[in-house]
Design an enzyme around this catalytic site. Structure first.
Site, mmCIF file in Angstrom:
data_model
loop_
_atom_site.group_PDB
_atom_site.id
_atom_site.type_symbol
_atom_site.label_atom_id
_atom_site.label_comp_id
_atom_site.label_asym_id
_atom_site.label_seq_id
_atom_site.Cartn_x
_atom_site.Cartn_y
_atom_site.Cartn_z
ATOM 1 N N LYS A 76 0.831 -1.209 0.000
ATOM 2 C CA LYS A 76 0.000 0.000 0.000
ATOM 3 C C LYS A 76 0.865 1.258 0.000
ATOM 4 O O LYS A 76 0.648 2.183 -0.789
ATOM 5 C CB LYS A 76 -0.932 0.004 1.214
ATOM 6 C CG LYS A 76 -1.876 1.199 1.260
ATOM 7 C CD LYS A 76 -2.783 1.149 2.479
ATOM 8 C CE LYS A 76 -2.028 1.507 3.735
ATOM 9 N NZ LYS A 76 -2.921 1.634 4.903
ATOM 10 N N ASP B 57 -6.478 1.397 0.832
ATOM 11 C CA ASP B 57 -6.572 1.542 2.285
ATOM 12 C C ASP B 57 -7.980 1.164 2.714
ATOM 13 O O ASP B 57 -8.756 0.606 1.929
ATOM 14 C CB ASP B 57 -6.222 2.971 2.708
ATOM 15 C CG ASP B 57 -7.257 3.995 2.215
ATOM 16 O OD1 ASP B 57 -8.137 3.635 1.410
ATOM 17 O OD2 ASP B 57 -7.167 5.153 2.645
#
Length: 213
Positions: free
Chosen positions: A120, A138
């Site tokens: 991420k 997220d």
């Protein structure tokens, strides 16, 4: 979801959010990297408060490395998990100095080799700093992918892979921030603001809050 619907969703988001970008304050790729590492399980607002004190003192790998773990902790102790984050940041700075000439690398492999940097975080850096069409999934994007019906998936990676396939090319670079900001301020977790949402009739969410105050 039909391709035409997906395109219209991103067209509307792009109109509603004309300047989609991160809300983490930074003035360099390195500052962004450190801010993103610190933002894990923390709010952007909280990270910005801490980095507003840290970056004027140390905003290069060598300068933060010179602080040491205990020195860095004094600046970021208001952020959750600050002890482990301090260790990761110091080790990341050491690697940047020793292996990358103090520069932030622009490849996924090199980024993910840095302590505290997962897929991420790497996606955020590749997208925001280097302009690559990546999507960092997220909690907001994971929720929207499933709730809206854009990219249903059981894992962040599954949602990411589906989004990369369905998002129209012209919106792929900004899709990450468009979805995050929409999820942060409109399609919020507990009670989404459906009455003021520009996607309300396109969204596949069955429990729309149109009749709620």
């Amino acid at each position: 979801m039909k391709a035409a619907t997906v395109r219209e969703i991103f067209r509307r988001l792009a109109v509603a959010i004309p300047n989609p970008t991160t809300e983490l304050n930074h003035s360099s790729t390195f500052e962004l990297l450190i801010a993103v590492i610190l933002s894990a399980q923390a709010t952007d607002k909280g990270v910005n408060i801490a980095t507003a004190k840290l970056f004027p003192v140390a905003n290069t790998p060598a300068a933060i490395l010179a602080l040491g773990v205990e020195g860095l902790e004094q600046y970021i102790r208001t952020i959750g998990l600050y002890r482990s984050k301090a260790k990761n940041v110091i080790e990341t700075c050491r690697i940047l100095v020793e292996q990358h000439g103090g520069e932030v690398p622009n490849t996924r492999e090199a980024l993910e080799a840095l302590p505290g940097v997962g897929r991420k975080t790497a996606n955020v850096i590749l997208n925001t700093a280097f302009g690559q069409p990546t999507i960092a999934v997220d909690t907001h994007i994971f929720r929207l992918g499933n709730r809206i019906g854009l990219a249903p998936g059981k894992t962040p990676l599954e949602v990411e892979q589906k989004l990369v396939k369905v998002v129209p090319k012209e919106y792929l670079h900004d899709a990450h921030h468009l979805l995050i900001l929409h999820g942060r301020y409109v399609c919020i977790a507990r009670q989404p603001k459906c009455p003021e949402c520009v996607l309300v009739e396109l969204c596949e969410y069955k429990a729309k809050t149109g009749f709620m105050a």
